[in-house]
Write a protein that holds these residues in place. Structure first.
Motif, PDB file in Angstrom:
ATOM      1  N   GLY A 110       7.643  50.861  10.665  1.00  0.00           N
ATOM      2  CA  GLY A 110       8.920  50.531  11.652  1.00  0.00           C
ATOM      3  C   GLY A 110       8.594  49.268  12.711  1.00  0.00           C
ATOM      4  O   GLY A 110       9.578  48.887  12.758  1.00  0.00           O
ATOM      5  N   THR A 111       7.441  49.263  13.155  1.00  0.00           N
ATOM      6  CA  THR A 111       7.237  48.351  14.118  1.00  0.00           C
ATOM      7  C   THR A 111       7.062  46.914  13.448  1.00  0.00           C
ATOM      8  O   THR A 111       7.604  46.023  13.995  1.00  0.00           O
ATOM      9  CB  THR A 111       5.982  48.781  14.812  1.00  0.00           C
ATOM     10  N   LEU A 112       6.325  46.983  12.487  1.00  0.00           N
ATOM     11  CA  LEU A 112       6.128  45.810  11.544  1.00  0.00           C
ATOM     12  C   LEU A 112       7.540  45.155  11.217  1.00  0.00           C
ATOM     13  O   LEU A 112       7.527  43.961  10.877  1.00  0.00           O
ATOM     14  CB  LEU A 112       5.028  46.030  10.358  1.00  0.00           C
ATOM     15  N   ILE A 113       8.581  45.962  10.816  1.00  0.00           N
ATOM     16  CA  ILE A 113       9.830  45.689  10.600  1.00  0.00           C
ATOM     17  C   ILE A 113      10.400  44.484  11.408  1.00  0.00           C
ATOM     18  O   ILE A 113      11.272  43.627  11.204  1.00  0.00           O
ATOM     19  CB  ILE A 113      10.954  46.785  10.217  1.00  0.00           C
ATOM     20  N   ILE A 114      10.007  44.964  12.892  1.00  0.00           N
ATOM     21  CA  ILE A 114      10.325  43.800  13.924  1.00  0.00           C
ATOM     22  C   ILE A 114      10.056  42.440  13.525  1.00  0.00           C
ATOM     23  O   ILE A 114      10.636  41.692  13.767  1.00  0.00           O
ATOM     24  CB  ILE A 114      10.179  44.640  15.342  1.00  0.00           C
ATOM     25  N   GLY A 115       8.744  42.431  13.347  1.00  0.00           N
ATOM     26  CA  GLY A 115       8.204  41.123  13.065  1.00  0.00           C
ATOM     27  C   GLY A 115       8.518  40.647  11.901  1.00  0.00           C
ATOM     28  O   GLY A 115       8.886  39.350  11.720  1.00  0.00           O
ATOM     29  N   PRO A 160       9.376  47.219   2.621  1.00  0.00           N
ATOM     30  CA  PRO A 160       9.296  46.395   1.271  1.00  0.00           C
ATOM     31  C   PRO A 160      10.442  45.583   1.171  1.00  0.00           C
ATOM     32  O   PRO A 160      10.510  44.368   0.792  1.00  0.00           O
ATOM     33  CB  PRO A 160       8.845  47.074   0.258  1.00  0.00           C
ATOM     34  N   LEU A 161      11.696  45.960   1.603  1.00  0.00           N
ATOM     35  CA  LEU A 161      12.812  45.124   1.570  1.00  0.00           C
ATOM     36  C   LEU A 161      12.656  43.846   2.252  1.00  0.00           C
ATOM     37  O   LEU A 161      13.229  42.741   1.903  1.00  0.00           O
ATOM     38  CB  LEU A 161      14.027  45.865   1.676  1.00  0.00           C
ATOM     39  N   THR A 162      12.231  43.918   3.459  1.00  0.00           N
ATOM     40  CA  THR A 162      12.037  42.829   4.409  1.00  0.00           C
ATOM     41  C   THR A 162      11.121  41.969   3.867  1.00  0.00           C
ATOM     42  O   THR A 162      11.220  40.862   4.064  1.00  0.00           O
ATOM     43  CB  THR A 162      11.708  43.424   5.938  1.00  0.00           C
ATOM     44  N   ILE A 163      10.163  42.467   3.203  1.00  0.00           N
ATOM     45  CA  ILE A 163       9.236  41.604   2.593  1.00  0.00           C
ATOM     46  C   ILE A 163       9.623  40.789   1.465  1.00  0.00           C
ATOM     47  O   ILE A 163       9.386  39.529   1.336  1.00  0.00           O
ATOM     48  CB  ILE A 163       7.690  42.263   2.104  1.00  0.00           C
ATOM     49  N   ALA A 164      10.574  41.555   0.640  1.00  0.00           N
ATOM     50  CA  ALA A 164      11.206  40.756  -0.501  1.00  0.00           C
ATOM     51  C   ALA A 164      12.220  39.714   0.173  1.00  0.00           C
ATOM     52  O   ALA A 164      12.175  38.810  -0.361  1.00  0.00           O
ATOM     53  CB  ALA A 164      12.039  41.772  -1.177  1.00  0.00           C
ATOM     54  N   ALA A 165      12.853  40.116   1.142  1.00  0.00           N
ATOM     55  CA  ALA A 165      13.628  39.276   1.672  1.00  0.00           C
ATOM     56  C   ALA A 165      13.114  37.962   2.232  1.00  0.00           C
ATOM     57  O   ALA A 165      13.450  36.672   2.024  1.00  0.00           O
ATOM     58  CB  ALA A 165      14.697  39.743   2.903  1.00  0.00           C
ATOM     59  N   GLN A 179       5.682  33.469  -4.788  1.00  0.00           N
ATOM     60  CA  GLN A 179       6.596  33.947  -3.756  1.00  0.00           C
ATOM     61  C   GLN A 179       7.736  34.780  -4.450  1.00  0.00           C
ATOM     62  O   GLN A 179       8.007  36.013  -4.026  1.00  0.00           O
ATOM     63  CB  GLN A 179       7.155  32.856  -2.966  1.00  0.00           C
ATOM     64  N   LEU A 180       8.223  34.415  -5.539  1.00  0.00           N
ATOM     65  CA  LEU A 180       9.089  34.917  -6.291  1.00  0.00           C
ATOM     66  C   LEU A 180       8.497  36.453  -6.804  1.00  0.00           C
ATOM     67  O   LEU A 180       9.380  37.437  -7.045  1.00  0.00           O
ATOM     68  CB  LEU A 180       9.491  34.048  -7.409  1.00  0.00           C
ATOM     69  N   LEU A 181       7.273  36.093  -7.517  1.00  0.00           N
ATOM     70  CA  LEU A 181       6.917  37.472  -8.095  1.00  0.00           C
ATOM     71  C   LEU A 181       6.538  38.582  -6.867  1.00  0.00           C
ATOM     72  O   LEU A 181       6.919  39.802  -6.998  1.00  0.00           O
ATOM     73  CB  LEU A 181       5.443  37.121  -8.313  1.00  0.00           C
ATOM     74  N   GLY A 182       6.226  38.087  -5.630  1.00  0.00           N
ATOM     75  CA  GLY A 182       5.735  39.048  -4.499  1.00  0.00           C
ATOM     76  C   GLY A 182       7.352  39.774  -3.989  1.00  0.00           C
ATOM     77  O   GLY A 182       7.298  40.689  -3.814  1.00  0.00           O
ATOM     78  N   ALA A 183       8.481  38.927  -4.022  1.00  0.00           N
ATOM     79  CA  ALA A 183       9.734  39.463  -3.867  1.00  0.00           C
ATOM     80  C   ALA A 183      10.083  40.458  -4.685  1.00  0.00           C
ATOM     81  O   ALA A 183      10.462  41.730  -4.353  1.00  0.00           O
ATOM     82  CB  ALA A 183      10.863  38.284  -3.876  1.00  0.00           C
ATOM     83  N   VAL A 185       8.086  42.307  -6.619  1.00  0.00           N
ATOM     84  CA  VAL A 185       6.986  43.634  -6.667  1.00  0.00           C
ATOM     85  C   VAL A 185       7.496  44.546  -5.300  1.00  0.00           C
ATOM     86  O   VAL A 185       7.534  45.807  -5.473  1.00  0.00           O
ATOM     87  CB  VAL A 185       5.748  43.031  -6.586  1.00  0.00           C
ATOM     88  N   ALA A 186       8.066  43.496  -4.338  1.00  0.00           N
ATOM     89  CA  ALA A 186       8.101  44.428  -3.102  1.00  0.00           C
ATOM     90  C   ALA A 186       9.548  45.240  -3.420  1.00  0.00           C
ATOM     91  O   ALA A 186       9.693  46.131  -2.884  1.00  0.00           O
ATOM     92  CB  ALA A 186       8.526  43.504  -1.960  1.00  0.00           C
ATOM     93  N   LEU A 187      10.534  44.799  -4.058  1.00  0.00           N
ATOM     94  CA  LEU A 187      11.673  45.151  -4.276  1.00  0.00           C
ATOM     95  C   LEU A 187      11.548  46.448  -5.462  1.00  0.00           C
ATOM     96  O   LEU A 187      12.097  47.661  -5.173  1.00  0.00           O
ATOM     97  CB  LEU A 187      12.711  44.255  -5.111  1.00  0.00           C
ATOM     98  N   LEU A 188      10.730  46.104  -6.286  1.00  0.00           N
ATOM     99  CA  LEU A 188      10.393  47.644  -7.084  1.00  0.00           C
ATOM    100  C   LEU A 188       9.609  48.593  -6.312  1.00  0.00           C
ATOM    101  O   LEU A 188       9.949  49.861  -6.619  1.00  0.00           O
ATOM    102  CB  LEU A 188       9.432  47.065  -8.173  1.00  0.00           C
ATOM    103  N   ALA A 189       8.867  48.193  -5.266  1.00  0.00           N
ATOM    104  CA  ALA A 189       8.346  49.228  -4.607  1.00  0.00           C
ATOM    105  C   ALA A 189       9.430  49.995  -3.726  1.00  0.00           C
ATOM    106  O   ALA A 189       9.281  51.199  -3.538  1.00  0.00           O
ATOM    107  CB  ALA A 189       7.109  48.561  -3.395  1.00  0.00           C
ATOM    108  N   SER A 190      10.220  49.290  -3.187  1.00  0.00           N
ATOM    109  CA  SER A 190      11.409  49.826  -2.254  1.00  0.00           C
ATOM    110  C   SER A 190      12.081  50.742  -3.210  1.00  0.00           C
ATOM    111  O   SER A 190      12.573  51.794  -2.736  1.00  0.00           O
ATOM    112  CB  SER A 190      12.220  48.747  -1.735  1.00  0.00           C
TER     113      SER A 190
END
Length: 218
Positions: A110-115, A160-165, A179-183, A185-190
């Motif tokens: 939750g804190t890392l979401i701030i960053g 992971p949604l913020t990582i994907a965004a 970058q697209l692949l990472g997005a 993967v993060a969306l699938l994790a979410s």
């Protein structure tokens, strides 16, 4: 208690490292971390946070899943909140029952979401003042504090949604395949923790398709 304290110390070290790297948001990161930690301590040791009817039950289920050690947890793997409970049980099998450990992980995410939201605001062209304001809003917004402190799955869905965004915005500028692949993967994790992530995945696909179509036309 010890696993929880260790988790919080590791979380503080990670947050401090991020703040040292991005000095502009050191204050909102640390204040956000302290508020979330304080809310977690209140929730566990003094008075349960209102509006959390799921967390205590999930905790009991995770203890039950871990009753026969790590091997016994694998029959309970699932998706959505079941996946969250299973991961809790894996940690309980390794380190013993500790709500503070689980909620300490939520505090960190939750804190890392701030960053992440600060970086997203920068990527979208915000000036220094507006980006800092974005970080402060996320750090101090009551619902963000609640969902980062309570025993709920919202942070493992949102982080992971913020990582994907972030990855999608960077891809739109740089066009790097990783970058697209990472997005995605993060969306699938979410999506693994909440089926609502499927809607975000669909939106991302439509946005990318629209981007390619515009480029082809022009």
């Amino acid at each position: 208690v010890l696993p929880g304290l260790v988790t919080l110390l590791i979380a503080l070290a990670v947050v401090s490292a991020v703040g040292a790297r991005h000095r502009a948001i050191l204050a909102p990161l640390l204040i956000g971390f302290l508020l979330r930690t304080a809310a977690t301590v209140v929730d566990i040791y003094f008075y349960p946070l209102p509006g959390n009817s799921d967390g205590p039950g999930w905790d009991l289920w995770a203890v039950y899943y871990a009753r026969d050690g790590l091997a016994g947890t694998f029959e309970y793997i699932g998706t959505g909140h079941q996946l969250y409970k299973w991961l809790m049980s894996v940690l309980y099998a390794f380190f013993g029952h500790s709500r503070l450990m689980i909620q300490g992980i939520n505090v960190l995410l939750g804190t890392l979401i701030i960053g992440n939201t600060w970086q997203l605001a920068k990527q979208l062209g915000g000036d220094e003042r507006s980006c800092r304001m974005t970080a402060w809003i996320v750090a101090l917004f009551p619902s963000m504090i609640f969902f980062s402190a309570a025993l709920l799955r919202e942070t493992v869905v949102t982080y992971p949604l913020t990582i994907a965004a972030l990855a999608l915005v960077k891809w739109y500028t740089d066009r790097r395949p990783m970058q697209l692949l990472g997005a995605f993967v993060a969306l699938l994790a979410s999506m693994a923790f909440h089926s609502g992530g499927a809607a975000v995945l669909l939106f991302a696909g439509l946005w990318l398709g629209g981007s390619w179509l515009r480029e082809a036309v022009t």
